[in-house]
Design a protein around this motif. Structure first.
Motif, PDB file in Angstrom:
ATOM      1  N   ASN A  93      35.957  38.710  27.966  1.00  0.00           N
ATOM      2  CA  ASN A  93      36.795  39.485  26.978  1.00  0.00           C
ATOM      3  C   ASN A  93      38.745  39.098  27.423  1.00  0.00           C
ATOM      4  OD1 ASN A  93      36.016  40.273  24.493  1.00  0.00           O
ATOM      5  ND2 ASN A  93      35.553  42.329  25.514  1.00  0.00           N
ATOM      6  N   ALA A  94      38.361  39.553  28.395  1.00  0.00           N
ATOM      7  CA  ALA A  94      39.364  38.660  29.247  1.00  0.00           C
ATOM      8  C   ALA A  94      40.277  37.400  28.966  1.00  0.00           C
ATOM      9  CB  ALA A  94      39.898  39.438  30.870  1.00  0.00           C
ATOM     10  N   PHE A  95      39.478  36.895  28.965  1.00  0.00           N
ATOM     11  CA  PHE A  95      39.052  35.120  29.190  1.00  0.00           C
ATOM     12  C   PHE A  95      39.228  34.880  27.422  1.00  0.00           C
ATOM     13  CE2 PHE A  95      36.615  34.344  32.870  1.00  0.00           C
ATOM     14  CZ  PHE A  95      37.289  33.545  33.661  1.00  0.00           C
ATOM     15  N   LYS A  96      39.127  35.942  26.901  1.00  0.00           N
ATOM     16  CA  LYS A  96      39.333  35.623  25.220  1.00  0.00           C
ATOM     17  C   LYS A  96      40.503  35.911  24.636  1.00  0.00           C
ATOM     18  CE  LYS A  96      36.809  37.178  21.484  1.00  0.00           C
ATOM     19  NZ  LYS A  96      35.994  38.183  20.799  1.00  0.00           N
ATOM     20  N   TYR A  97      40.914  36.773  25.437  1.00  0.00           N
ATOM     21  CA  TYR A  97      42.207  37.333  24.450  1.00  0.00           C
ATOM     22  C   TYR A  97      43.554  36.723  25.370  1.00  0.00           C
ATOM     23  CZ  TYR A  97      40.727  40.428  21.990  1.00  0.00           C
ATOM     24  OH  TYR A  97      40.164  41.452  20.442  1.00  0.00           O
ATOM     25  N   GLY A  98      43.203  35.861  26.856  1.00  0.00           N
ATOM     26  CA  GLY A  98      44.366  34.774  26.963  1.00  0.00           C
ATOM     27  C   GLY A  98      44.146  34.655  28.571  1.00  0.00           C
ATOM     28  N   ALA A  99      43.514  35.402  29.381  1.00  0.00           N
ATOM     29  CA  ALA A  99      43.548  34.777  30.652  1.00  0.00           C
ATOM     30  C   ALA A  99      43.340  33.904  30.762  1.00  0.00           C
ATOM     31  CB  ALA A  99      43.045  36.084  31.428  1.00  0.00           C
ATOM     32  N   ASP A 100      44.211  33.227  32.050  1.00  0.00           N
ATOM     33  CA  ASP A 100      43.567  32.167  32.158  1.00  0.00           C
ATOM     34  C   ASP A 100      43.140  32.157  33.615  1.00  0.00           C
ATOM     35  OD1 ASP A 100      45.435  29.664  30.649  1.00  0.00           O
ATOM     36  OD2 ASP A 100      46.927  30.793  30.989  1.00  0.00           O
ATOM     37  N   LEU A 101      43.317  32.768  34.024  1.00  0.00           N
ATOM     38  CA  LEU A 101      42.999  33.002  36.009  1.00  0.00           C
ATOM     39  C   LEU A 101      42.291  34.892  35.961  1.00  0.00           C
ATOM     40  CD1 LEU A 101      41.773  32.565  39.316  1.00  0.00           C
ATOM     41  CD2 LEU A 101      43.922  32.671  39.168  1.00  0.00           C
ATOM     42  N   VAL A 102      40.680  35.159  35.942  1.00  0.00           N
ATOM     43  CA  VAL A 102      40.840  36.281  36.023  1.00  0.00           C
ATOM     44  C   VAL A 102      40.215  36.596  37.586  1.00  0.00           C
ATOM     45  CG1 VAL A 102      38.983  38.700  35.716  1.00  0.00           C
ATOM     46  CG2 VAL A 102      39.831  37.162  33.935  1.00  0.00           C
ATOM     47  N   VAL A 103      40.760  38.169  37.763  1.00  0.00           N
ATOM     48  CA  VAL A 103      40.193  38.190  39.224  1.00  0.00           C
ATOM     49  C   VAL A 103      39.245  39.717  39.599  1.00  0.00           C
ATOM     50  CG1 VAL A 103      41.471  38.922  42.055  1.00  0.00           C
ATOM     51  CG2 VAL A 103      42.733  38.045  39.912  1.00  0.00           C
ATOM     52  N   ILE A 104      38.864  39.022  40.464  1.00  0.00           N
ATOM     53  CA  ILE A 104      37.623  40.270  40.175  1.00  0.00           C
ATOM     54  C   ILE A 104      37.366  40.795  41.968  1.00  0.00           C
ATOM     55  CG2 ILE A 104      34.980  40.903  40.311  1.00  0.00           C
ATOM     56  CD1 ILE A 104      35.462  39.507  37.435  1.00  0.00           C
ATOM     57  N   GLY A 105      37.778  42.084  41.983  1.00  0.00           N
ATOM     58  CA  GLY A 105      37.423  42.350  43.682  1.00  0.00           C
ATOM     59  C   GLY A 105      36.240  43.567  43.826  1.00  0.00           C
ATOM     60  N   THR A 106      36.159  43.927  43.576  1.00  0.00           N
ATOM     61  CA  THR A 106      35.512  46.382  43.649  1.00  0.00           C
ATOM     62  C   THR A 106      34.106  45.178  42.226  1.00  0.00           C
ATOM     63  OG1 THR A 106      37.833  47.407  43.485  1.00  0.00           O
ATOM     64  CG2 THR A 106      35.684  48.386  43.181  1.00  0.00           C
ATOM     65  N   ALA A 107      34.467  45.416  41.640  1.00  0.00           N
ATOM     66  CA  ALA A 107      33.010  44.698  40.995  1.00  0.00           C
ATOM     67  C   ALA A 107      32.079  43.415  41.908  1.00  0.00           C
ATOM     68  CB  ALA A 107      33.257  44.391  39.574  1.00  0.00           C
ATOM     69  N   PHE A 108      32.544  42.913  42.729  1.00  0.00           N
ATOM     70  CA  PHE A 108      31.814  42.148  43.690  1.00  0.00           C
ATOM     71  C   PHE A 108      31.719  42.492  44.508  1.00  0.00           C
ATOM     72  CE2 PHE A 108      31.891  39.229  46.655  1.00  0.00           C
ATOM     73  CZ  PHE A 108      31.129  38.045  47.262  1.00  0.00           C
ATOM     74  N   GLU A 109      32.395  43.479  45.724  1.00  0.00           N
ATOM     75  CA  GLU A 109      31.844  44.489  46.320  1.00  0.00           C
ATOM     76  C   GLU A 109      30.701  44.894  46.110  1.00  0.00           C
ATOM     77  OE1 GLU A 109      35.421  46.489  47.620  1.00  0.00           O
ATOM     78  OE2 GLU A 109      36.251  44.762  47.805  1.00  0.00           O
TER      79      GLU A 109
END
Ligand code: 1GP
Length: 234
Positions: free
Chosen positions: A214-230
């Motif tokens: 959704n973040a991509f679909k609504y316009g993010a070009d780059l998404v950062v993921i930290g906690t969920a990856f950890e």
């Protein structure tokens, strides 16, 4: 080869979506780095962001060096403090906390970094950093002692992003704070995206594949993921 910024700009033009995994040297041990690097490669992440709010001096440089021994994925510094800047990385998000009114994070930290940066080969990327209320008292808020922009104050978020662009920022980063309960709301992402011509980074509290898409679909070009990856959610 392209600079990191040129790479992001090209992807943004083509509508290609980029993923960055954020590693906080304060929360990751050196021993875990080989396994973590493999995991990040499996996810086909485009970048590894490295930074945190409470990293001890000297740790980031060793951390990045170890990462470099384990992966070719470009490493971008996302420092909570100027003392985290190291030549071992590929690029630096040169952040200004535009949502805040604390001179320390608008200009003081940046000045303190100069004696190091002026002799360094790091790619420096001027980035407008905008905090949106993620429903938690995040580390960025605690450390910066600033007030985030409310999720429903889209006008202020848009004006802040545009002002950042006029000031010459090359990227805008909408941040809900690491571990945010509520990620940046989708309408806010799309309104900011519509109003800027520079690439848009979004992060904070993204925990599911659906939220990522959704973040991509609504316009993010780059998404950062930290906690969920950890926490092994990705
Ligand atoms: C924080 O945007 C990043 O600076 C990532 O946040 O840890 O919630 O994924 P999370």
């Amino acid at each position: 080869t392209d600079s990191i910024l040129a790479y992001i700009q090209k992807a943004s033009k083509k509508g290609e979506k980029l993923l960055a995994i954020l590693l906080d040297p304060d929360k990751t041990t050196f021993e875990e780095i080989p396994v973590i690097s493999k995991k990040i490669e499996t996810l086909k992440a485009n970048f590894i962001f490295v930074g945190g709010s409470f990293v001890e001096k000297g740790v980031t440089s060793v951390f990045v060096k170890k990462l470099k021994e384990n992966t070719q994925i470009p490493i971008v510094l996302f420092p909570g403090d100027y003392s985290q800047v190291t030549n071992k990385a590929d690029a630096l998000l040169f952040l200004s906390l535009l949502s805040g009114r604390n001179p320390e994070y608008l200009i003081e930290q940046q000045i303190k970094s100069v004696p190091f940066l002026k002799n360094s080969t790091l790619e420096i990327i001027p980035t407008g950093y905008i905090l949106i209320d993620g429903g938690t008292n995040s580390s960025v808020l605690k450390v910066s002692k600033t007030t985030p922009i409310a999720q429903n104050n889209i006008d202020l978020a848009v004006s802040t992003a545009i002002a950042g662009m006029y000031k010459g920022k090359q990227l805008i980063y909408l941040e809900a704070g690491s571990g945010a309960k509520i990620p940046v709301n989708l309408d806010l992402i799309s309104e900011v995206k519509k109003n800027i011509t520079i690439p848009l980074i979004v992060g904070g509290g993204i925990k599911t594949k659906e939220q990522l898409n959704n973040a991509f679909k609504y316009g993010a070009d780059l998404v950062v993921i930290g906690t969920a990856f950890e926490q092994n959610n990705f």
